[in-house]
Design a protein around this motif. Structure first.
Motif, mmCIF file in Angstrom:
data_model
loop_
_atom_site.group_PDB
_atom_site.id
_atom_site.type_symbol
_atom_site.label_atom_id
_atom_site.label_comp_id
_atom_site.label_asym_id
_atom_site.label_seq_id
_atom_site.Cartn_x
_atom_site.Cartn_y
_atom_site.Cartn_z
ATOM 1 N N ARG A 270 6.518 9.405 4.649
ATOM 2 C CA ARG A 270 6.400 7.731 3.856
ATOM 3 C C ARG A 270 5.286 8.180 3.437
ATOM 4 O O ARG A 270 4.272 7.120 3.733
ATOM 5 N N PRO A 271 5.563 8.392 2.152
ATOM 6 C CA PRO A 271 3.566 7.985 1.663
ATOM 7 C C PRO A 271 3.058 5.685 1.630
ATOM 8 O O PRO A 271 4.582 5.797 1.128
ATOM 9 N N ALA A 272 2.410 6.235 1.963
ATOM 10 C CA ALA A 272 1.845 3.920 2.121
ATOM 11 C C ALA A 272 0.630 3.713 1.628
ATOM 12 O O ALA A 272 0.441 3.000 1.952
ATOM 13 N N ASP A 273 -0.171 4.681 1.997
ATOM 14 C CA ASP A 273 -1.779 4.160 1.364
ATOM 15 C C ASP A 273 -1.883 4.019 0.013
ATOM 16 O O ASP A 273 -1.909 4.867 -0.775
ATOM 17 N N ALA A 274 -1.110 2.776 -0.567
ATOM 18 C CA ALA A 274 -1.023 2.311 -2.082
ATOM 19 C C ALA A 274 -2.794 2.325 -2.724
ATOM 20 O O ALA A 274 -2.731 2.227 -3.900
ATOM 21 N N ASP A 275 -3.199 1.879 -2.499
ATOM 22 C CA ASP A 275 -4.684 1.406 -2.791
ATOM 23 C C ASP A 275 -5.551 3.229 -2.983
ATOM 24 O O ASP A 275 -6.715 2.385 -2.991
ATOM 25 N N SER A 281 -3.096 0.310 6.372
ATOM 26 C CA SER A 281 -3.513 -1.295 6.614
ATOM 27 C C SER A 281 -2.463 -1.835 6.795
ATOM 28 O O SER A 281 -0.714 -1.057 7.093
ATOM 29 N N HIS A 282 -1.714 -2.630 7.351
ATOM 30 C CA HIS A 282 -0.706 -3.696 8.205
ATOM 31 C C HIS A 282 0.155 -3.942 6.720
ATOM 32 O O HIS A 282 1.272 -3.483 6.999
ATOM 33 N N ALA A 283 -0.418 -4.256 5.972
ATOM 34 C CA ALA A 283 0.475 -4.807 5.002
ATOM 35 C C ALA A 283 0.791 -3.624 4.261
ATOM 36 O O ALA A 283 1.815 -3.805 3.555
ATOM 37 N N GLU A 284 0.029 -2.288 3.959
ATOM 38 C CA GLU A 284 0.821 -1.123 3.775
ATOM 39 C C GLU A 284 2.433 -0.845 4.422
ATOM 40 O O GLU A 284 2.651 -0.137 4.078
#
Length: 561
Positions: A270-275, A281-284
């Motif tokens: 699942r892609p997670a590194d939105a920025d 990050s914890h938020a991602e």
């Protein structure tokens, strides 16, 4: 199709950064209870597999020494053994060390109306291997692991050592399955709450299972972050072996639904590194697991603590990894179509859905949005079973309008998880509620971005109305400085259903922005909204979106006039 409810999965999970100091110690305590000592306590299938999968990840993927990974399984996970191991961890770790404590098993809370226990507000209670479920309140309480009473003092000791800890708590404040009354017609999630048989105990008293929730207590830790699988009004789900064909897990073994999603994100599925900064990050991590659970139809939403309003140290943005792992690769391409499942009595919608380019008709399964007939109305449900809205049965035009709205919302949610170059944040306060608010409960919406942008905040209510919340006056028609926070205060009001809050960010002046002035509602084909939807559909640089949900739940509270 039925899923067993894992009533409690308390996980305190620390994942080690690849560039951690060489001298930093790496410690893990993994606790799982599938088979309980009390024969009256129903067994769970997932915990032992959760523990083993995490053990493999820590040793095989993140370089943990097998000697530093302690496992307490079933009869080894007594109340005394668990507390003793946590105390020993606090005694041997030092500043900069990295620690994992993971607990998987049964639990309850004050909001569990079946338990009748005066558990403190804001605290879960967990059943160790030697716990009991029959007796007086005093007897049962004495054998529980209660967060405030038992775990908090030990975690305080860990916090004072300066060790870096990420706490992943699945149903940490395990609450009632209040959303189960509005389940999808195609999926059924029966509660597996462990019913406690309590005899009279005059020494203990207190109202339990009550409807009114006090404000969450202040977040107590400086070096410990929490990622919980659910809010205080949700249960976590367990995927049993008999259900693996319907809901396959990563390794084809029974697991907690949240743990399975977590492993998928960390493994890069699942892609997670939105920025796109090469770090997770914890938020991602929370956003990615939340999206995956929702897509698979599980009725709980991961929550991150400290909440945004209580995070002066930036713990939510702390990176799990110092270099780009597979899990942090940003996503590419276009948003997937909105999958629509039609129930009995709603077939008039079928030709309309088939004609929509951004929608896909689902037969024999669960969609992102489901339409069912109930009591002479059409009920629209999210994939996880949350009620979205009700409309008169047969009103196909209205239903199609709502589906188009949610297709746009889903596309923005996909964009949020795959491309957020401005660090756009949209948070609900108090964050501990997990987006679930009863009638009369106060809430705030906070948004900010890491660079100067123009911001627009819209509310799509449960009736499909599009309400412009910001900007709404001439003084707000300017760009915002980096990291400047906008806060809007509100109250959860009737009717019951789901609202979507949408933040749109633009690096340049948004077209037709001034047309928002004086408008209480927007039509979906409003010129300004149409122009913005086109920009986002084309994936234009200089735009970003953030979406969050407010699930309004029936209660006894009232909002001020």
């Amino acid at each position: 199709m039925s899923f067993a409810v894992k009533e409690m999965l308390l996980a305190v999970l620390l994942l080690w950064g690849l560039m951690a100091p060489a001298q930093a110690g790496r410690h893990a305590l993994l606790i799982g209870i599938s088979d309980y000592g009390d024969p009256a306590i129903r067994d769970l299938e997932g915990p032992r597999h959760d523990v083993e999968a995490l053990r493999k990840v820590l040793i095989g993927g993140w370089g943990a020494s097998p000697g530093n990974v302690r496992v307490l399984l079933d009869r080894g996970a007594t109340r005394g053994a668990i507390l003793g191991e946590i105390e020993q961890l606090a005694g041997r770790v030092t500043a900069g060390d990295q620690v994992l404590i993971y607990f998987s098993g049964h639990g309850t809370s004050r909001y569990d109306s079946t338990s009748g226990l005066p558990i403190p507000h804001g605290s879960g209670a967990y059943i160790p291997w030697d716990g009991i479920i029959e007796g007086t309140q005093g007897q049962i309480m004495a054998n529980l692991l209660i967060g405030n009473r038992d775990l908090r003092p030990r975690l305080d000791q860990l916090d004072r050592t300066g060790a870096e800890v990420l706490v992943v708590a699945d149903s940490c404040f395990s609450g009632n399955a209040v959303r189960s009354a509005n389940l999808s017609p195609t999926r059924d999630f029966p509660s597996r709450q462990q019913v406690l048989t309590i005899t009279s105990d005059p020494a203990l008293s207190g109202k339990v299972g009550e409807d009114v929730r006090p404000p969450p207590p202040p977040y107590p830790y400086r070096n410990i972050s929490y990622l919980s699988a659910a809010s205080d009004l949700e249960l976590a789900m367990d995927i049993a072996a008999s259900l693996l064909r319907q809901a396959p897990t990563l390794d084809s073994q029974p697991h907690g639904a949240f743990t399975d999603a977590l492993l998928r994100v960390l493994g890069g599925e699942r892609p997670a590194d939105a920025d796109g900064d090469g770090k997770l990050s914890h938020a991602e991590l929370r956003l990615a697991t939340q999206a995956l659970l929702a897509e698979r139809g599980f009725q709980h939403s991961p929550q991150l603590l400290p909440p945004a309003e209580s995070d002066p140290r930036g713990q939510r943005d702390r990176a799990l990894f110092a270099t780009r792992p597979a899990a942090a690769v940003p996503g590419n391409g276009k948003a997937p179509p909105l999958r629509v499942a039609l129930g009995k009595g709603t077939t008039a919608l079928e030709p309309l859905v088939r004609q929509e380019s951004g929608m896909q008709l689902v037969t024999g399964g669960t969609g992102d949005v489901q339409v069912a007939e109930e009591d002479g109305q059409w009920l629209l449900l999210a994939g996880a079973g949350d009620p979205i809205s009700r409309i008169p049965a047969g009103d196909a035009g209205r239903a199609l309008y709502l589906l188009r709205l949610h297709q746009w919302v889903q596309a923005l949610m996909w964009r949020q998880g795959n491309a957020n170059p401005f660090g756009l944040k949209l948070d609900l306060v108090p964050g501990e509620r997990g987006g679930n608010f009863r009638y009369g409960e106060s809430l705030s919406v906070r948004m900010t971005a890491a660079r100067p942008v123009w911001l627009v905040l819209l509310d799509i209510d449960s009736n499909g109305g599009i309400l412009p919340l910001y900007p709404n006056k001439q003084a707000e028609m300017n760009s915002l400085a980096a990291d400047r926070e906008i806060a809007i205060h509100n109250c959860a009001r009737e009717p019951e259903g789901t609202d979507y809050l949408i933040a749109l960010a633009f690096t340049g002046h948004p077209p037709l922005l001034e047309q928002l002035l004086g408008k209480e509602k927007l039509a979906f084909d409003d010129p300004a909204l149409t122009a913005w939807r086109t920009l986002f559909a084309d994936g234009k640089d200089g735009t970003a979106a953030a979406v969050t949900q407010i699930r309004v739940i029936k209660g006894e509270g009232k909002c001020p006039p």
